[in-house]
Scaffold this motif. Structure first.
Motif, short mmCIF file in Angstrom:
data_model
loop_
_atom_site.label_atom_id
_atom_site.label_comp_id
_atom_site.label_asym_id
_atom_site.label_seq_id
_atom_site.Cartn_x
_atom_site.Cartn_y
_atom_site.Cartn_z
N ARG A 352 0.82 -1.18 0.00
CA ARG A 352 0.00 0.00 0.00
C ARG A 352 0.86 1.24 0.00
NH1 ARG A 352 -3.48 1.49 4.91
NH2 ARG A 352 -1.32 1.68 5.53
N VAL A 354 2.08 4.45 1.41
CA VAL A 354 2.09 5.36 2.56
C VAL A 354 3.37 6.15 2.41
CG1 VAL A 354 2.17 5.55 5.05
CG2 VAL A 354 0.97 3.65 4.00
N GLU A 358 5.01 10.27 6.48
CA GLU A 358 3.91 10.00 7.39
C GLU A 358 4.27 8.88 8.36
OE1 GLU A 358 1.05 12.73 5.78
OE2 GLU A 358 1.44 11.75 7.69
N VAL A 359 4.97 7.87 7.82
CA VAL A 359 5.34 6.76 8.70
C VAL A 359 6.27 7.24 9.80
CG1 VAL A 359 6.59 4.60 8.83
CG2 VAL A 359 4.99 5.01 6.95
N VAL A 362 4.68 9.18 12.70
CA VAL A 362 4.05 8.42 13.77
C VAL A 362 5.10 7.61 14.48
CG1 VAL A 362 2.42 6.63 14.37
CG2 VAL A 362 1.91 8.24 12.52
N LYS B 72 -3.10 4.46 15.34
CA LYS B 72 -2.41 4.55 14.05
C LYS B 72 -3.26 3.93 12.94
CE LYS B 72 2.31 4.77 15.71
NZ LYS B 72 3.53 3.98 15.96
N TYR B 75 -5.70 6.55 12.05
CA TYR B 75 -5.10 7.68 11.36
C TYR B 75 -4.48 7.26 10.02
CZ TYR B 75 -2.88 12.22 10.85
OH TYR B 75 -2.51 13.46 10.40
N GLY B 76 -4.62 5.98 9.69
CA GLY B 76 -4.18 5.54 8.36
C GLY B 76 -2.70 5.27 8.24
N SER B 77 -1.96 5.29 9.34
CA SER B 77 -0.54 5.01 9.17
C SER B 77 -0.20 3.55 9.44
CB SER B 77 0.33 5.95 10.00
OG SER B 77 -0.11 6.01 11.31
N LEU B 78 -1.17 2.77 9.85
CA LEU B 78 -0.99 1.32 9.92
C LEU B 78 -2.21 0.69 9.27
CD1 LEU B 78 0.32 0.41 13.50
CD2 LEU B 78 1.53 0.12 11.35
N GLU B 79 -2.01 -0.47 8.67
CA GLU B 79 -3.11 -1.14 8.00
C GLU B 79 -3.58 -2.29 8.87
OE1 GLU B 79 -3.80 -2.88 3.52
OE2 GLU B 79 -1.87 -3.11 4.49
N PRO B 97 -2.57 8.74 6.08
CA PRO B 97 -3.01 9.88 6.90
C PRO B 97 -3.75 10.94 6.10
CG PRO B 97 -0.82 9.23 7.55
CD PRO B 97 -1.14 8.43 6.33
#
Lengths: 362, 534
Positions: A352, A354, A358-359, A362, B72, B75-79, B97
């Motif tokens: 996917r 990303v 952004e990673v 976080v 997370k 917030y879309g930073s982990l699936e 995100p």
């Protein structure tokens, strides 16, 4: 689809030992493919490159003689690199060591007794250490970049050697050739094991073993590893970063200087305008190939020396360009670094999208 | 408000909360069966969570319970590996995100991501998809910040601003995108009590307007105060839901831990005060870097048998003070005395040999080397303290291993296998280890910076009790902490550090939170300056 490297939580001890072997195996495989693609019988070429030098007395001697300075310099550099001191100037420290070591046989040729050789070796080590301390002091006092200063001092050292050999230290009976007088017997390192190697090789192996013990078992070795990985934690432990910079440069320079003296005393037997085919630089590859571990550096030194001799072998026997030696050295370094990376990180496929920002956010 | 919808009910028979489906027409986010796996670890195991409009929803749990993983995923930073997320009734796949922000989910991070050299408006512009005209944006920022009681001057350079204001920038940045759900990760950990109060007002205002807040915090007092609903995670699963206003901090803590948390006992036993062990005399140091804090005439006597706590908001000189006391930053000899001996220039090893022990704020990279095993990390601070770890220059692996086992047992350090590398330990476990490593020496003087920062309730109680016990056994303990609950729990005397000035240490019984808050906000500075003048 994207490939990510994810840091492993812990390193595998087994793979750390095994990975150089994988790297060598993959280098042999890649070298075979290169030989085949360039129209040579890969098996024959591989044999001539990697095996044949070890089967003949003269080529084995040549390999050992080339490996010895590489190992000795590589061991010193390993201490520098482990403690995060980037000494790139071992070539210059090698040359200055050779000059200091040559003071007795060149300027005092009549000083011939049992003390001659030990004194020469001590002079050589001190000379190399002093030369290495210049960038170290500049770093600790003025925060200069030691990569630049140590590298630039290589050329200064080479020019000093060149000047001395063509000028004041030229052999008075040498028909104006740019070379010093030939060293006397008392100033020559003897051969051992039936002429297979000079005394410099056992000395080098002994130093490597001692260093390996120091690094693995003593508080000094602990200090070197801690300062390399985490200087803040090293300061918290009470270790001095400046002190260690001076120590590691002096040690690496001392060993390079010793290697320089042993090279002129045991091999060349006199000073020439050029005394090193780039040992000080090749030793950087040796140090990393040996994963900064003195015992592994012994092996790595032989592998790199072998690639020089093997390169000459395939050139003379099969007409392969001797540039192949550099290609194979490069491949080897590449595979070692790649294997190292996989010890520290694992590969993850990400399907996917990303964005990296952004990673990390976080 | 969430309370008006179908509520959780208390089942009288066994006294546990059983959740009914709280989802209804006011439901904003409804997550069902969310699962996330990292290798062997199930970080989130079929987590159900419902957030309603206008609700301040607390997400509680110990470190490693799976809170961060869960948010997370929102917030879309982990699936997620399994389960679904419904947003306003529609099943959504939050790919990144940016997608989360488009849906109306915003997040304020615990660690700010601001460029210090840029202005407020520039920082905000960098984070917006279409910042547009800078002047117009500055006006919008002022409008939004005034509206929500978060005054900001768009032209200020971030480096000049205190942490509380920096957090405002993050919040305003989030608000500009008109989110319907704001996720906040430990927002008050860097704020003074007064700044936190201001933040609570803003949150309440947002909730009244229908915006939902998902609030992660370790501070149970404030959760009880401002949150409408709480979901408690343990080992990746939802274990309880409750109305925090009807709970006590202690009951919330025991739900998180799954057992009663031993309460720390300090007050019962009166300290038996002895000689001054550590003396700071007019300790001053210039700031080493533009982002460091200068120390200004700090004086303090730390006596045997007592715990003195230094309160203060992060970045007010705590790190510099610690480095000066430990010896990592040399100062004039007379400024620091150990048992009366001037030692401002002495090494940390010299001080350790005289019974001093130190625990820095940063566990990994300062207190411990990440890539070294725990046993080797013991050698790090104890190689010179007569623990037979070094003989004739050689490090004794056996002795280090013995100490490692002893510390592991005494402080309940949990690890996946024997003697792992420091980096593989969770934050709480590593903290227990670095504190335990020093306490195991039974030091005469212990200086510890943020002893329980980011540590779960159970481990924090263990560490605090150990600090008190050490003082009661006759040692001098200095605790530098941002956590007021902790300070009031363990300190005999309290001083406050503000911009490198230290207020006089006063008995804890005479101190109130309000007074500490005022000192934190600059009163300590004035006091320190007055002391300086004498």
């Amino acid at each position: 689809m994207r490939i990510e490297l994810v840091k492993r939580k812990e390193r595998s001890q087994f793979m750390a030992l095994f990975s150089p072997l994988i790297a060598v195996g993959m280098t042999v495989l890649a070298a075979g493919i290169i030989f085949a693609v360039t129209g040579h019988n890969p098996l024959e070429a591989l044999y001539k490159f990697f095996i044949e030098p070890l089967t003949q007395q003269w080529s084995l001697e040549a390999t050992i003689n080339k490996a010895t300075p590489l190992i000795l310099i590589g061991c010193g550099l390993a201490v520098c690199y482990l403690s995060n001191n980037w000494n790139i100037g071992a070539e210059g420290q090698f040359v200055v060591g050779a000059l200091f070591g040559s003071i007795l046989p060149v300027l005092f040729p009549s000083f011939e007794n049992v003390a001659t050789l030990p004194l020469m070796l001590i002079f050589g080590a001190v000379g190399g250490a002093l030369w290495a301390l210049i960038p170290a002091v500049l770093k600790t006092r003025f925060n200069t970049n030691e990569i630049l200063t140590s590298l630039m001092l290589v050329y200064v050292a080479s020019l000093i050697l060149d000047y001395l050999v063509r000028g004041p230290w030229r052999d008075p009976d040498g028909y104006n050739f740019p070379e010093s007088r030939i060293f006397s017997d008392a100033a020559t390192l003897p051969d051992v094991f039936g002429g297979l190697m000079s005394l410099s090789t056992p000395i080098t192996i002994l130093i490597a073993v001692i260093l390996a013990v120091v690094l693995a078992k003593t508080l000094k070795g602990f200090e070197i590893r801690v300062m390399g990985e985490s200087p803040r934690a090293g300061g918290f432990a009470g270790f001095s970063a400046k002190g260690l910079t001076l120590f590691s440069f002096a040690l690496a320079g001392g060993l390079a200087g010793l290697a320089g003296t042993m090279e002129v005393s045991g091999g060349l037997n006199q000073l020439l305008p050029v005394i090193s085919p780039g040992y000080g630089f090749t030793a950087i590859i040796v140090a990393f190939l040996g994963r900064l571990n003195p015992i592994a550096i012994i092996v790595a030194g032989f592998v790199l020396a072998l690639s020089y001799i093997g390169g000459e072998g395939v050139q003379s026997a099969m007409g392969v360009s001797n540039k192949i030696a550099s290609v194979i050295q490069g491949l080897l370094l590449f595979f070692v670094l790649a294997c190292d990376t996989l010890i520290l990180y694992r590969v993850r496929m990400v399907s996917r999208r990303v964005s990296a920002a952004e990673v990390s956010h976080v | 408000m969430g309370d008006d919808v179908e509520e959780t009910t208390l089942s009288e028979e066994n006294g546990t909360m059983i959740q009914q489906r709280r989802s209804g027409q006011d439901t904003l986010l409804d997550a069902r069966g969310l699962t996330k796996r990292f290798g062997d670890i199930l970080a989130n195991d079929k987590v159900d969570l419902v957030i309603n409009k206008g609700e301040i929803h607390a997400l509680l749990g110990e470190n490693g319970a799976g809170k961060s993983t869960l948010v997370k995923m929102f917030y879309g930073s982990l699936e997620p590996d399994g389960g679904e997320i419904n947003w306003q009734g529609n099943n959504v796949d939050i790919g990144n995100p940016a997608a989360a922000r488009e849906l109306g989910i915003g997040m304020v991070f615990q660690h700010f991501s601001l460029f210090e050299a840029l202005t407020v408006v520039e920082n905000i512009a960098l984070a917006l998809p279409n910042p547009g005209n800078m002047t117009a944006l500055a006006e919008r920022i002022q409008a939004v910040s005034r509206e929500y009681g978060l005054p900001l001057n768009p032209g200020d350079i971030v480096a000049d601003l205190p942490v509380g204001i920096r957090q405002r920038i993050e919040i305003v940045r989030c608000l500009l995108q008109e989110p319907q759900l704001i996720i906040m990760d430990e927002p008050t950990s860097v704020l003074t009590p007064q700044e936190a109060d201001q933040l609570f007002l803003t949150l309440q205002r947002l909730a009244e307007e229908g915006c939902a807040v998902l609030y992660i915090s370790h501070r149970l007092e404030e959760v009880k105060r401002i949150c409408h609903h709480a979901t408690i995670l343990r080992h990746g699963q939802v274990v309880r839901e409750c109305d925090p206003t009807k709970e006590t901090p202690a009951s919330l803590a025991s739900m998180m831990v799954g057992a009663d948390v031993a309460s720390v006992s300090a007050a019962e036993q009166k300290p038996d005060i002895g000689e001054t062990r550590l003396g700071l005399h007019n300790l001053s140091a210039r700031a080493a870097t533009p982002f460091a804090t200068a120390l200004n005439g700090i004086s303090l006597d730390l006596r045997a048998g007592e715990v003195v706590a230094i309160a203060g908001v992060a970045g007010n000189g705590q790190g510099e003070l610690f480095d000066a006391i430990s010896g990592e930053m040399p100062v004039a000899p007379e400024m620091i005395k150990l048992d009366g001996t001037p030692c401002g220039t002495k090494s940390i090893t010299w001080r350790r040999k005289r019974e001093a022990a130190f625990v820095p704020e940063e566990r990994l990279g300062h207190g411990a080397v990440p890539g070294l095993k725990l046993s080797q990390n013991i050698v790090l601070t104890r190689h010179a303290t007569g623990d037979r770890l070094v003989g004739a220059g050689f490090v004794s692996t056996t002795q280090a291993g013995l100490l490692e086992k002893r510390i592991k047992q005494a402080f309940d350090v949990r690890m996946s296998h024997d003697d792992p590398e420091a980096r593989s330990l969770s934050g709480g476990n590593l903290q227990k280890f670095v504190v335990g490593r020093e306490l195991d020496r039974n030091p005469g003087v212990l200086i510890v910076n943020q002893p329980t920062w980011g540590v779960d309730a159970g481990a924090a109680a263990l560490i605090r009790q150990a600090l008190i016990d050490l003082a009661r056994s006759g040692s001098a303990v200095l605790v530098i902490s941002q956590d007021l609950d902790e300070i009031f729990e363990i300190a005999d005397r309290i001083a406050v550090i503000s911009r490198g000035y230290l207020s006089a240490a006063e008995p804890a019984s005479d101190m109130t939170r309000e007074r500490v808050g005022l000192l934190m906000a600059g009163e300590a500075e004035n006091q320190g300056e007055m002391a300086d003048a004498h």
